[in-house]
Design a protein around this motif. Structure first.
Motif, PDB file in Angstrom:
ATOM      1  N   GLY A   1      43.521  39.389  39.977  1.00  0.00           N
ATOM      2  CA  GLY A   1      42.483  38.601  39.541  1.00  0.00           C
ATOM      3  C   GLY A   1      42.496  37.030  40.123  1.00  0.00           C
ATOM      4  O   GLY A   1      43.344  36.652  40.696  1.00  0.00           O
ATOM      5  N   GLY A   2      41.369  36.231  39.843  1.00  0.00           N
ATOM      6  CA  GLY A   2      41.475  34.754  40.465  1.00  0.00           C
ATOM      7  C   GLY A   2      42.547  34.115  39.439  1.00  0.00           C
ATOM      8  O   GLY A   2      43.023  34.331  38.290  1.00  0.00           O
TER       9      GLY A   2
ATOM     10  N   ARG B   1      38.397  32.926  40.485  1.00  0.00           N
ATOM     11  CA  ARG B   1      37.873  34.385  40.341  1.00  0.00           C
ATOM     12  C   ARG B   1      36.553  34.309  41.316  1.00  0.00           C
ATOM     13  O   ARG B   1      36.135  35.389  41.674  1.00  0.00           O
ATOM     14  CB  ARG B   1      37.582  34.521  38.984  1.00  0.00           C
TER      15      ARG B   1
ATOM     16  N   ARG C   1      38.284  41.016  38.225  1.00  0.00           N
ATOM     17  CA  ARG C   1      38.845  39.954  38.944  1.00  0.00           C
ATOM     18  C   ARG C   1      38.968  38.688  38.043  1.00  0.00           C
ATOM     19  O   ARG C   1      39.128  37.369  38.663  1.00  0.00           O
ATOM     20  CB  ARG C   1      37.932  39.472  40.412  1.00  0.00           C
ATOM     21  N   ALA C   2      38.703  38.831  36.625  1.00  0.00           N
ATOM     22  CA  ALA C   2      39.280  37.751  35.805  1.00  0.00           C
ATOM     23  C   ALA C   2      40.622  37.389  35.835  1.00  0.00           C
ATOM     24  O   ALA C   2      41.432  38.442  36.342  1.00  0.00           O
ATOM     25  CB  ALA C   2      38.746  38.092  34.530  1.00  0.00           C
TER      26      ALA C   2
END
Length: 207
Positions: A86-87, A54, A79-80
């Protein structure tokens, strides 16, 4: 001292040969063979897999909505891991999987693999493994005359380009020579077809 028959390329027995006890007649050490095979396969891994965490994906700098009062779960970034784009949690990164094995353990594993082939009657000694030209049919006929079916590993004393080029298109047949021989190839093969001078070289190297 184990003794095996020596054949020519036409499958006819020409003599018998006594194999060295210390190389072809020991009690196979399965632990050593397992360790060396795992080491070989680990060293073949490229370890190039990679994904973004993330912290590395783009976007998500602004808090998507306020902390309280919306009735929705609190979120600090889009981007959770649970968001689209997201990551990745604990993302894989390039790494080296290889590790080293003691030389003595490698030698024990090689002797064990060769001895296991003798115990299982899966070793075939050929008086001469020489091809004048590149011809796949010659190798196919040799295997047929020797009664070899399925996977086979052909071992020569030195590198043999004609033999390699002739056998490379035969399914399940691998070519190696004493300087490049490894435990994984021996264990993977159903039959070990080895030239007589290669047997002498192995006994010299692993004596």
């Amino acid at each position: 001292m184990p003794s095996v028959s020596v054949f020519d390329v036409n499958g006819k027995k020409v003599s018998d040969i006594d194999l060295a006890d210390g190389i072809f007649g020991i009690e196979p050490n399965t632990s050593a063979m397992h360790l060396v095979v795992v080491n070989y396969l680990a060293n073949q891994r490229q370890g190039t897999q990679s994904a973004l965490t993330r912290a590395e994906v783009s976007g998500g700098g602004r808090k998507p909505w306020r902390q309280k009062g919306t009735g929705r779960a609190r979120q600090g970034s889009t981007r959770a891991a649970q968001w689209i784009k997201g990551g990745i949690i604990f993302a894989p990164k390039p790494r080296d999987y290889g590790f080293s094995v003691n030389k003595k353990v490698k030698a024990v594993a090689m002797r064990s693999a060769l001895s296991a082939k003798v115990l299982d009657n899966e070793i075939v000694v050929i008086d001469k493994l020489e091809l004048a030209d590149v011809k796949t049919k010659s190798v196919v006929n040799m295997l047929k005359d020797l009664g070899v079916e399925g996977r086979a590993l052909i071992v020569t004393c030195d590198k043999n380009d004609n033999l390699y080029l002739s056998a490379r298109n035969i399914y399940g047949v691998e070519i190696s020579y004493v300087g490049m021989l490894n435990v994984y190839e021996i264990m993977k093969a159903g039959k070990l077809i080895i030239a007589q001078n290669a047997v002498e070289k192995l006994e010299e190297v692993y004596a």
